[in-house]
Enzyme design. Sequence first.
Site, mmCIF file in Angstrom:
data_model
loop_
_atom_site.group_PDB
_atom_site.id
_atom_site.type_symbol
_atom_site.label_atom_id
_atom_site.label_comp_id
_atom_site.label_asym_id
_atom_site.label_seq_id
_atom_site.Cartn_x
_atom_site.Cartn_y
_atom_site.Cartn_z
ATOM 1 N N GLU A 1 -0.659 -2.592 5.098
ATOM 2 C CA GLU A 1 0.253 -2.542 6.259
ATOM 3 C C GLU A 1 0.084 -1.223 6.989
ATOM 4 O O GLU A 1 0.094 -1.162 8.211
ATOM 5 C CB GLU A 1 1.706 -2.723 5.808
ATOM 6 C CG GLU A 1 2.709 -2.855 6.967
ATOM 7 C CD GLU A 1 3.098 -1.532 7.611
ATOM 8 O OE1 GLU A 1 3.378 -1.517 8.826
ATOM 9 O OE2 GLU A 1 3.112 -0.511 6.919
ATOM 10 N N ASP B 1 0.788 -1.236 0.000
ATOM 11 C CA ASP B 1 0.000 0.000 0.000
ATOM 12 C C ASP B 1 0.821 1.288 0.000
ATOM 13 O O ASP B 1 1.950 1.335 0.446
ATOM 14 C CB ASP B 1 -0.995 0.027 1.180
ATOM 15 C CG ASP B 1 -0.376 -0.318 2.534
ATOM 16 O OD1 ASP B 1 0.709 -0.930 2.568
ATOM 17 O OD2 ASP B 1 -0.989 0.030 3.559
HETATM 18 ZN ZN LIG Z 1 4.933 3.220 6.595
HETATM 19 ZN ZN LIG Z 2 6.255 0.786 5.440
#
Ligand SMILES: [Zn+2]
Ligand SMILES: [Zn+2]
Length: 423
Positions: free
Chosen positions: A153, A86
């Site tokens: 994440e 991401d």
């Molecule tokens: Zn980050």
């Molecule tokens: Zn990262």
Amino acid sequence: MTTPTARVLAHLDDIRPWLEGLYRHLHAHPELSMAEHATAQRVVDEVRSLTGGEELEVLTGIGGPSVCAVVRNGEGPTVLLRADTDGLPVEEATGLDYASQVRATTTTGESVPVMHACGHDTHVATLLATLRLLLLERAAWSGTLVLVFQPAEEQFNGAESMVADGLTERLPRPDVALGQHVLTGAAGSVMVSPGPIMASCDDFRIVLHGMGAHGSSPHRGIDPVVMAASLVMRLQTVVSRQVSPQATAVVTVGRIQAGTKTNIIPDHAVLEGTVRTYDDEVAARCLQIIERTVRAEAEAWGAPEPQFETFDHLPVTDNTPEATARVRAALAVELGEDQVRDFEPEMGSEDFSELPNAWGAPYCYWGFGAFDAELWARSEAAGTEGQDFPSNHSPRFAPVLQPTLDTGVRAMVAAAMAWVGQG
Ligand SMILES: [Zn+2]
Ligand SMILES: [Zn+2]
């Protein structure tokens, strides 16, 4: 004598133009957490274009826009290799010719700029390159590779939702899990250490209920803005006065939201923050003190009962010593001892370890440098790296293309080969 790792990496020169092109494409097309659909599609397309035959299995959509690839190449250990995919709601200011111009709509309907400000594009590109190289030289290794391209994440729920969606039943159990992150540091170098290297995280949300009134008659209401201000100051003493000085902890209130207009005392205020520690007991103690303080603050004002909730728990990233020693040795052979540094423990958090933790498998997570080595060395000598180089999440975070990408590929191949390499 050529080592199996050297035989795999001998193809790096051939695939470098593809690797760099892929990276530029990913960098220019970042996506927000849990919206990594085009990225996932590109990963699927790249994996399917490789000649893996029947031994290459692709699984998509586990717990979100994830892609997993399983390659069975004979007897041997099973190694999980992970990349997060991401980007972040940051407006890119790197001036690169492949800078992102992307805007996206958040789940709350807000239009935001998007940038690969944490460098997850380097993780995707280097992991795909690792797969490509290993498939080109199958005789050099034996075992099973499990590649995980994990969404979200940055939102701390990507690994969690993959696990919740049956990850452990759908993928073979790994003997080890490996992950890496591009970080501030000299390109060409890696940072790796055993034990706890990144903190646990517990985010919290507080809703303070007051009583709305006209701004000119504060005595007719209960002002949640003043209550919130007082509470934020009190929370500064959680770590400084109520947690052992031997412990490592951070309590930060990162968001306060209240009110609509200058002359209205609003009826509630929302505060959100994060607790970072290296110890579950310390984390639990911090959260308990915060909750107690929130309730006492409201009571002191005669205010209605406040709400307190926690969310986004992440465990400590705690590198398994034996696995980390093996990775470190492999990286030293591949990159040179002088390019292997210690990972300075930090209070940042990462959800990588939730994947191996789901099986109780050992793991190693390391960093690789992003910036021109000569400039970095000069800043390091002057002690000014912090000012001279943008950190991850900065709108100016711009890893040099090389040797950053090559190093990420060499590190991942060398580490994986430490388990599956032949001879
Ligand atoms: Zn980050
Ligand atoms: Zn990262």
